[in-house]
Motif scaffolding. Structure first.
Motif, PDB file in Angstrom:
ATOM      1  N   SER A   1      48.816  28.487 -47.801  1.00  0.00           N
ATOM      2  CA  SER A   1      50.182  28.605 -47.682  1.00  0.00           C
ATOM      3  C   SER A   1      51.020  27.803 -48.311  1.00  0.00           C
ATOM      4  N   ALA A   2      52.276  27.973 -48.876  1.00  0.00           N
ATOM      5  CA  ALA A   2      53.295  27.089 -49.413  1.00  0.00           C
ATOM      6  C   ALA A   2      54.626  27.713 -49.318  1.00  0.00           C
ATOM      7  N   PRO A   3      55.662  26.989 -49.187  1.00  0.00           N
ATOM      8  CA  PRO A   3      57.136  27.654 -48.897  1.00  0.00           C
ATOM      9  C   PRO A   3      57.446  28.555 -50.334  1.00  0.00           C
ATOM     10  N   GLY A   4      57.709  29.581 -50.430  1.00  0.00           N
ATOM     11  CA  GLY A   4      58.358  30.454 -51.680  1.00  0.00           C
ATOM     12  C   GLY A   4      57.273  30.680 -52.377  1.00  0.00           C
ATOM     13  N   LEU A   5      55.781  30.660 -51.979  1.00  0.00           N
ATOM     14  CA  LEU A   5      54.781  30.863 -53.074  1.00  0.00           C
ATOM     15  C   LEU A   5      53.870  31.985 -52.687  1.00  0.00           C
ATOM     16  N   ALA A   6      54.193  32.936 -51.397  1.00  0.00           N
ATOM     17  CA  ALA A   6      53.441  33.866 -51.043  1.00  0.00           C
ATOM     18  C   ALA A   6      53.191  34.817 -52.245  1.00  0.00           C
ATOM     19  N   GLY A   7      51.878  35.316 -52.520  1.00  0.00           N
ATOM     20  CA  GLY A   7      51.654  36.167 -53.461  1.00  0.00           C
ATOM     21  C   GLY A   7      51.181  35.842 -54.696  1.00  0.00           C
ATOM     22  N   GLN A   8      51.492  34.475 -55.001  1.00  0.00           N
ATOM     23  CA  GLN A   8      51.382  33.847 -56.262  1.00  0.00           C
ATOM     24  C   GLN A   8      49.954  33.233 -56.481  1.00  0.00           C
ATOM     25  N   ALA A   9      49.429  33.391 -57.485  1.00  0.00           N
ATOM     26  CA  ALA A   9      47.944  32.683 -57.552  1.00  0.00           C
ATOM     27  C   ALA A   9      47.871  31.189 -57.857  1.00  0.00           C
ATOM     28  N   GLY A  10      46.946  30.591 -57.075  1.00  0.00           N
ATOM     29  CA  GLY A  10      46.929  29.147 -57.216  1.00  0.00           C
ATOM     30  C   GLY A  10      45.522  28.775 -57.478  1.00  0.00           C
ATOM     31  N   ILE A  11      45.339  27.566 -57.655  1.00  0.00           N
ATOM     32  CA  ILE A  11      43.928  26.781 -57.926  1.00  0.00           C
ATOM     33  C   ILE A  11      43.918  25.605 -56.839  1.00  0.00           C
ATOM     34  N   ALA A  12      42.874  25.491 -56.100  1.00  0.00           N
ATOM     35  CA  ALA A  12      42.535  24.396 -55.157  1.00  0.00           C
ATOM     36  C   ALA A  12      41.506  23.660 -56.073  1.00  0.00           C
ATOM     37  N   HIS A  13      41.764  22.480 -55.823  1.00  0.00           N
ATOM     38  CA  HIS A  13      40.770  21.469 -56.488  1.00  0.00           C
ATOM     39  C   HIS A  13      39.986  20.668 -55.427  1.00  0.00           C
ATOM     40  N   ALA A  14      38.891  20.711 -55.413  1.00  0.00           N
ATOM     41  CA  ALA A  14      37.778  20.154 -54.330  1.00  0.00           C
ATOM     42  C   ALA A  14      37.009  19.360 -54.956  1.00  0.00           C
ATOM     43  N   LEU A  15      36.333  18.329 -54.165  1.00  0.00           N
ATOM     44  CA  LEU A  15      35.484  17.556 -54.621  1.00  0.00           C
ATOM     45  C   LEU A  15      34.162  17.617 -53.712  1.00  0.00           C
ATOM     46  N   LEU A  16      33.064  17.590 -53.963  1.00  0.00           N
ATOM     47  CA  LEU A  16      31.738  17.581 -53.204  1.00  0.00           C
ATOM     48  C   LEU A  16      30.854  16.569 -53.635  1.00  0.00           C
ATOM     49  N   ALA A  17      30.424  15.469 -52.791  1.00  0.00           N
ATOM     50  CA  ALA A  17      29.548  14.710 -53.225  1.00  0.00           C
ATOM     51  C   ALA A  17      28.031  14.955 -52.774  1.00  0.00           C
ATOM     52  N   VAL A  18      27.202  15.087 -53.954  1.00  0.00           N
ATOM     53  CA  VAL A  18      25.867  15.292 -54.126  1.00  0.00           C
ATOM     54  C   VAL A  18      25.001  14.378 -54.572  1.00  0.00           C
ATOM     55  N   ASP A  19      23.971  14.062 -53.515  1.00  0.00           N
ATOM     56  CA  ASP A  19      22.928  13.107 -53.680  1.00  0.00           C
ATOM     57  C   ASP A  19      21.552  13.873 -53.694  1.00  0.00           C
ATOM     58  N   ALA A  20      20.787  13.505 -54.734  1.00  0.00           N
ATOM     59  CA  ALA A  20      19.425  14.270 -54.605  1.00  0.00           C
ATOM     60  C   ALA A  20      18.581  13.355 -55.343  1.00  0.00           C
ATOM     61  N   SER A  21      17.352  13.265 -54.778  1.00  0.00           N
ATOM     62  CA  SER A  21      16.202  12.398 -55.288  1.00  0.00           C
ATOM     63  C   SER A  21      14.958  13.073 -55.252  1.00  0.00           C
TER      64      SER A  21
ATOM     65  N   THR B   1      26.272  12.382 -57.581  1.00  0.00           N
ATOM     66  CA  THR B   1      27.665  12.391 -58.261  1.00  0.00           C
ATOM     67  C   THR B   1      28.690  12.988 -57.576  1.00  0.00           C
ATOM     68  N   THR B   2      29.648  13.105 -57.969  1.00  0.00           N
ATOM     69  CA  THR B   2      30.874  13.797 -57.046  1.00  0.00           C
ATOM     70  C   THR B   2      31.283  15.154 -58.210  1.00  0.00           C
TER      71      THR B   2
ATOM     72  N   TRP C   1      39.712  21.010 -43.814  1.00  0.00           N
ATOM     73  CA  TRP C   1      39.135  20.976 -45.115  1.00  0.00           C
ATOM     74  C   TRP C   1      39.704  20.259 -46.025  1.00  0.00           C
ATOM     75  N   THR C   2      41.047  19.680 -45.976  1.00  0.00           N
ATOM     76  CA  THR C   2      41.811  19.000 -46.896  1.00  0.00           C
ATOM     77  C   THR C   2      41.325  17.619 -46.740  1.00  0.00           C
ATOM     78  N   ALA C   3      40.540  17.069 -45.713  1.00  0.00           N
ATOM     79  CA  ALA C   3      40.033  15.766 -45.777  1.00  0.00           C
ATOM     80  C   ALA C   3      38.510  15.492 -45.819  1.00  0.00           C
ATOM     81  N   PRO C   4      38.012  14.532 -46.111  1.00  0.00           N
ATOM     82  CA  PRO C   4      36.431  14.391 -46.375  1.00  0.00           C
ATOM     83  C   PRO C   4      35.926  14.764 -44.928  1.00  0.00           C
ATOM     84  N   ILE C   5      34.753  15.556 -44.969  1.00  0.00           N
ATOM     85  CA  ILE C   5      33.937  15.553 -43.915  1.00  0.00           C
ATOM     86  C   ILE C   5      32.507  14.612 -44.000  1.00  0.00           C
ATOM     87  N   PRO C   6      32.574  13.449 -43.062  1.00  0.00           N
ATOM     88  CA  PRO C   6      31.510  12.687 -43.582  1.00  0.00           C
ATOM     89  C   PRO C   6      30.108  13.262 -42.736  1.00  0.00           C
TER      90      PRO C   6
END
Length: 176
Positions: A5-25, A73-74, A145-150
């Motif tokens: 949610s954000a003031p004055g933006l109800a019903g408008q389309a938005g894009i959230a950018h998130a990051l996920l750290a991936v480690d595989a070997s 990578t992230t 979810w806005t902050a990293p989860i270690p």
């Protein structure tokens, strides 16, 4: 389940950018050994495309053909949503290790793989490419979810497991 949610933006389309750290070997042996990892994000149980990406599904994958030892990578995620409307968000990770084909080459082929992923938080929320500074993200789980989860360190998990085994063994001796 998320609601952004954000003031004055109800019903408008938005894009959230998130990051996920991936480690595989992985390790592979022989002619036909193969391994790989894939990440697939979902909204409301459906795959979704990159915003403005020409209909391309957001799928991230790596395999032994291009990454012989693994990957660290992230990964950026671009999450389309509507301000004020709840949606389910998930990222599924598939790790595979095995053979890419039956080999006629003498000798054994094998592979082994391990992977982890950790949430790095939202890096921003946008409307028509402009950042939205005053937004809130509410989740049904209550997680921020806005902050990293270690990720729990492997050594700490191993120590907890050994402590439990010690306690369990000692308890069995007292019962006997």
């Amino acid at each position: 389940q998320w609601t952004i949610s954000a003031p004055g933006l109800a019903g408008q389309a938005g894009i959230a950018h998130a990051l996920l750290a991936v480690d595989a070997s992985w390790t592979i042996g022989g002619f036909a050994g193969a391994a790989g990892i894939a990440l697939q994000p979902y909204i409301n149980s459906a795959q979704f495309t990159y915003p403005g990406g020409g209909g391309s599904i957001q799928l991230h994958s790596w395999n032994t053909s291009f990454f012989p030892d693994g990957v660290s990578t992230t990964v950026p995620l671009f999450i389309p949503f509507v301000f004020g409307e709840s949606f389910d968000f998930a990222v599924f990770m598939t790790l595979r290790a095995g053979l890419r084909s039956v080999s006629g080459v003498p000798g054994l082929s094998n592979s082994d793989a391990a992977a982890s992923a950790s949430w790095q938080g939202l890096s921003g929320v946008f409307v028509d490419g402009a950042p939205v500074a005053d937004y809130t993200l509410a989740s049904a789980s209550g997680t921020d979810w806005t902050a990293p989860i270690p990720e729990a360190p492997t050594a700490l998990l191993l120590l907890a497991g050994l402590a439990w085994l010690g306690w369990w063994g000692r308890r069995r001796r007292h019962v006997a």
